[in-house]
Design a protein around this motif. Structure first.
Motif, PDB file in Angstrom:
ATOM      1  N   TYR A   1       0.845  -1.084  -0.105  1.00  0.00           N
ATOM      2  CA  TYR A   1      -0.001   0.175   0.089  1.00  0.00           C
ATOM      3  C   TYR A   1       0.718   1.253   0.090  1.00  0.00           C
TER       4      TYR A   1
ATOM      5  N   PHE B   1      -7.434  10.666   0.467  1.00  0.00           N
ATOM      6  CA  PHE B   1      -8.404  10.998   0.929  1.00  0.00           C
ATOM      7  C   PHE B   1      -9.429  11.768  -0.103  1.00  0.00           C
TER       8      PHE B   1
ATOM      9  N   ASP C   1     -13.642  10.030   2.809  1.00  0.00           N
ATOM     10  CA  ASP C   1     -13.008   8.685   3.146  1.00  0.00           C
ATOM     11  C   ASP C   1     -11.569   8.790   3.189  1.00  0.00           C
TER      12      ASP C   1
ATOM     13  N   THR D   1      -8.273   6.378   2.926  1.00  0.00           N
ATOM     14  CA  THR D   1      -7.860   4.939   2.672  1.00  0.00           C
ATOM     15  C   THR D   1      -6.194   4.831   3.215  1.00  0.00           C
TER      16      THR D   1
ATOM     17  N   THR E   1     -10.634   1.711   4.433  1.00  0.00           N
ATOM     18  CA  THR E   1     -11.322   3.029   4.327  1.00  0.00           C
ATOM     19  C   THR E   1     -11.960   3.394   5.492  1.00  0.00           C
ATOM     20  N   LYS E   2     -11.899   4.551   6.040  1.00  0.00           N
ATOM     21  CA  LYS E   2     -12.774   5.060   7.227  1.00  0.00           C
ATOM     22  C   LYS E   2     -12.865   6.479   6.930  1.00  0.00           C
ATOM     23  N   SER E   3     -14.269   6.849   7.596  1.00  0.00           N
ATOM     24  CA  SER E   3     -14.692   8.192   7.382  1.00  0.00           C
ATOM     25  C   SER E   3     -13.916   9.260   8.578  1.00  0.00           C
TER      26      SER E   3
ATOM     27  N   PHE F   1      -6.921   1.261  11.133  1.00  0.00           N
ATOM     28  CA  PHE F   1      -6.399   0.712   9.896  1.00  0.00           C
ATOM     29  C   PHE F   1      -5.210  -0.307   9.993  1.00  0.00           C
TER      30      PHE F   1
END
Length: 207
Positions: free
Chosen positions: A118, A123, A141, A143, A148-150, A184
């Motif tokens: 990765y 964003f 979002d 990543t 992926t998180k808000s 993450f």
């Protein structure tokens, strides 16, 4: 004669100060922060005038500070409708800078950023909520490591101006946000190394 030299020297100093202040006034852009007076459009990050910092607690004794040196962003900005603004950003994980080459290399492994698999974080905003005339929440979002998180960043708008040095119309922003690294997949050594990470962004965007 001595008094005359003192008077002449004083006048010379005053004249120099006036000239310098005049030059400074000429060099400084006429920055506007009233949103309705600013220019809408697509803006690109100026990497020479941008910084991305992160802060994390270490042993409960201090705050460890680092930065990423390579990142990019695009801003769609409409001063008359900030709710319609959008932001996309990408960060090169290998550009981490913590003034420790050995630890920087360690942070690339699978326990931490897993940057071989990765290599970048992303964003993408999906909503912009005005907090005040110059403060806005950009929610979107994030990543990182394939997760992926808000995340919400509170952005402060510092104004816009024609930059005669570059020939570009420029906007200035700063922003702060928080994430948990465990969200993450980076949960090693908690709580010796803090879970919560503070993010700070300082950026100029050119049209």
């Amino acid at each position: 004669m001595k008094n005359k030299r003192i008077v002449n020297h004083t006048l010379l100093i005053l004249l120099t100060m006036l000239l310098v202040s005049g030059c400074v006034s000429w060099l400084a852009p006429n920055v506007k922060s009233e949103l309705v007076e600013l220019q809408a459009g697509e803006y690109q990050l100026d990497p020479k005038h941008a910084a991305l910092l992160f802060k994390i607690q270490h042993l409960g004794l201090s705050t460890y500070v680092g930065r990423f040196n390579k990142f990019d962003a695009q801003l769609n900005f409409d001063p008359k409708n900030m709710a319609a603004a959008s932001l996309k950003a990408v960060v090169d994980i290998n550009s981490i800078d913590i003034n420790n080459d050995v630890l920087s290399e360690t942070l690339q492994n699978d326990t931490w950023f897993s940057s071989t698999q990765y290599p970048q974080a992303f964003f993408v905003s999906h909503t912009v909520t005005p907090v005040s005339d110059t403060v806005f929440n950009f929610t979107g979002d994030l990543t990182l490591r394939g997760v992926t998180k808000s995340v919400t960043f509170e952005a402060t708008f510092h104004g816009g101006a024609d930059n005669w040095l570059t020939g570009n119309y420029t906007l200035g922003f700063s922003a702060v946000g928080k994430i948990k690294r465990s969200d993450f997949g980076m949960d090693s050594y908690i709580p010796i190394v803090g879970d919560e990470i503070d993010l700070e962004i300082y950026a100029e965007f050119v049209k």
